[in-house]
Design a protein around this motif. Structure first.
Motif, PDB file in Angstrom:
ATOM      1  N   ALA A 129      -3.157   0.375  -3.490  1.00  0.00           N
ATOM      2  CA  ALA A 129      -3.126  -0.914  -2.792  1.00  0.00           C
ATOM      3  C   ALA A 129      -3.187  -2.029  -3.827  1.00  0.00           C
ATOM      4  N   TYR A 170      -3.121  -6.798  -0.508  1.00  0.00           N
ATOM      5  CA  TYR A 170      -3.458  -5.861   0.569  1.00  0.00           C
ATOM      6  C   TYR A 170      -4.979  -5.749   0.710  1.00  0.00           C
ATOM      7  N   CYS A 171      -5.662  -5.645  -0.399  1.00  0.00           N
ATOM      8  CA  CYS A 171      -7.127  -5.545  -0.351  1.00  0.00           C
ATOM      9  C   CYS A 171      -7.741  -6.805   0.262  1.00  0.00           C
ATOM     10  N   ARG A 172      -7.179  -7.963  -0.080  1.00  0.00           N
ATOM     11  CA  ARG A 172      -7.692  -9.206   0.521  1.00  0.00           C
ATOM     12  C   ARG A 172      -7.487  -9.218   2.027  1.00  0.00           C
ATOM     13  N   ARG A 189     -11.190  -6.018   9.668  1.00  0.00           N
ATOM     14  CA  ARG A 189     -11.651  -6.082   8.287  1.00  0.00           C
ATOM     15  C   ARG A 189     -13.076  -5.525   8.146  1.00  0.00           C
ATOM     16  N   SER A 206       0.849  -1.195   0.000  1.00  0.00           N
ATOM     17  CA  SER A 206       0.000   0.000   0.000  1.00  0.00           C
ATOM     18  C   SER A 206       0.881   1.239   0.000  1.00  0.00           C
ATOM     19  N   LEU A 233     -11.395   1.688  -0.710  1.00  0.00           N
ATOM     20  CA  LEU A 233     -10.348   2.366   0.053  1.00  0.00           C
ATOM     21  C   LEU A 233     -10.172   3.804  -0.409  1.00  0.00           C
ATOM     22  N   TYR A 276     -11.274  -4.875   1.953  1.00  0.00           N
ATOM     23  CA  TYR A 276     -11.871  -3.797   1.157  1.00  0.00           C
ATOM     24  C   TYR A 276     -11.356  -3.893  -0.277  1.00  0.00           C
ATOM     25  N   THR A 277     -12.160  -3.453  -1.216  1.00  0.00           N
ATOM     26  CA  THR A 277     -11.661  -3.313  -2.578  1.00  0.00           C
ATOM     27  C   THR A 277     -10.857  -2.023  -2.656  1.00  0.00           C
ATOM     28  N   PHE A 278     -10.042  -1.893  -3.689  1.00  0.00           N
ATOM     29  CA  PHE A 278      -9.252  -0.677  -3.835  1.00  0.00           C
ATOM     30  C   PHE A 278     -10.161   0.537  -4.058  1.00  0.00           C
TER      31      PHE A 278
END
Length: 401
Positions: free
Chosen positions: A80, A84-86, A137, A68, A95, A90-92
């Motif tokens: 990201a 990182y999203c996993r 999360r 990130s 974010l 969150y999805t990019f």
């Protein structure tokens, strides 16, 4: 990538930093060429951020570790990768659209530690930091991560962005918890102690193992000097050791433990570790299980109290109301003769005396005091038991740092 080695993390971090900085410098040059009279901007325009996102995504998403990039002003996540999203759930797009700050993703109990380290990074007190923390999360679940954060600087040396390499260590933490529970049931504990560090910024890592001083504070005062000398020798020689000593628990109880450890230098961390395990042997030294016959327990207690006196098994048996045959049978069934038990006990006392000798003491004089009339045989058995000669134990060593 679970269990990703530190070298891989640093390599990936270097690649990402170089890639981001290369794109930033290219975009800055293009911007200056298009606007020759305009002052240099201190925040990258949104249209330029779009080009950062077009970095080799296939490469970044295939790393298997989270990456990130956050801004300096608010700590908002501006880039990201897929891993990182996993990890954070969150999805990019979420974010960026929700303008999420990296601290918002951190578990409340871990935020202050992270914030303090980030402030030190911003102030230039440290070049990077590593921390084990929990992420909260989007679905409310928790994930453990090892985060390595480092700044991205412009050509003038000013911090413009922060890059974080994030490794999912949830499975490792679960296994550590299960192992700790099993060890507690078995009376076994493992340790990984930092004894030396080379050129490390104080506080640069919030996930550092405890120090040797932390362990020594729990050692019984009467056993501390002997243990310290054993540890000094292991550190100087970078070798292993075995030692029995008493510890004082937080509740004030005194327990006997047997420690088996070795000294290991870690080039990647530039520090020396003492790693090993301890097992509680209080019951063994006290005579074993609760069903140990009372006469046997009294014999073992007698041996401990009168370790430097000549002992006759027949006389002990008569004194405590048991036949010599029953004594031999009991110890044979438990894997060692009474004579071997007496020898081990005397060897431990000899080691303590060698570690803390009186003025003028020699190996021979100590051997004789402990009931070993053959110095050569004593030296051979001593080395077999402790991994070094009596003379090596007697030789002075530099103090622990």
């Amino acid at each position: 990538m679970h269990g990703c080695p530190a070298s891989e993390i640093r390599r990936s971090l270097g690649i990402v930093l170089a890639c981001v900085e290369s794109n930033f410098q290219r975009l800055r040059a293009l911007n200056c060429a298009a606007n020759p009279g305009a002052p240099p901007s201190h925040s990258m325009p949104e249209k330029d951020l779009a080009e950062i996102i077009q970095m080799p995504r296939v490469f970044l998403d295939s790393l298997g570790i989270g990456i990130s990039v956050t801004d300096v002003e608010e700590g908002r996540i501006r880039f990201a990768n897929a891993e990182y999203c996993r990890i954070v759930g969150y999805t990019f797009d979420q974010l960026r659209t929700d303008r999420i700050c990296f601290l918002e993703l951190t578990h409340p109990d871990d935020r202050e530690r992270n914030r303090l380290q980030h402030a030190r990074l911003l102030a230039g007190e440290i070049d990077l930091y590593q921390i084990d923390e929990r992420y909260l999360r989007k679905d409310g679940s928790l994930v453990w991560a090892r985060v390595t954060a480092s700044p991205i600087r412009d050509v003038a040396g000013s911090i413009r962005w922060y890059c974080a390499v994030v490794e999912d260590i949830t499975e490792k933490k679960i296994l550590e918890g299960q192992l700790a529970a099993a060890e507690k049931l078995a009376g076994l504990e493992t340790f990984n102690l930092v004894v030396e560090a080379e050129g490390r910024s104080p506080g640069a890592s919030m996930s550092s193992p405890p120090s040797l001083a932390d362990m020594m504070r729990h050692v019984h005062p009467d056993d501390r000097d002997a243990l310290e000398k054993v540890l000094r020798r292991a550190i100087v020689k970078r070798t292993g050791y075995t030692q029995e000593y008493r510890i004082v628990t937080d509740s004030g109880a005194i327990r006997w433990v047997r420690a088996i450890g070795t000294c290991v230098y870690s080039p990647s961390e530039a520090c020396t570790h003492l790693v090993g395990s301890t097992i509680d042997i209080t019951e063994t030294r006290a005579g074993g299980e609760a069903n140990t016959p009372e006469p046997i327990r009294k014999i073992l207690d007698h041996i401990e109290k009168h370790w430097n006196q000549k002992i006759s098994i027949e006389q002990l048996a008569a004194q405590y109301g048991i036949s010599p045959r029953a004594v031999y049978q009991y110890f044979s069934a438990h894997g060692a003769s009474l004579g071997e038990k007496i020898k081990q006990n005397r060897m431990q006392h000899a080691r303590r005396m060698l570690c803390n000798p009186d003025p003028g003491e020699t190996v021979t004089s100590i051997a004789l005091k402990c009931g070993f009339n053959n110095p050569g045989h004593f030296a051979k058995e001593y080395r077999k038991m402790f991994g070094e000669t009596p003379s090596e134990t007697l030789r002075p060593l530099p103090p622990l740092q």
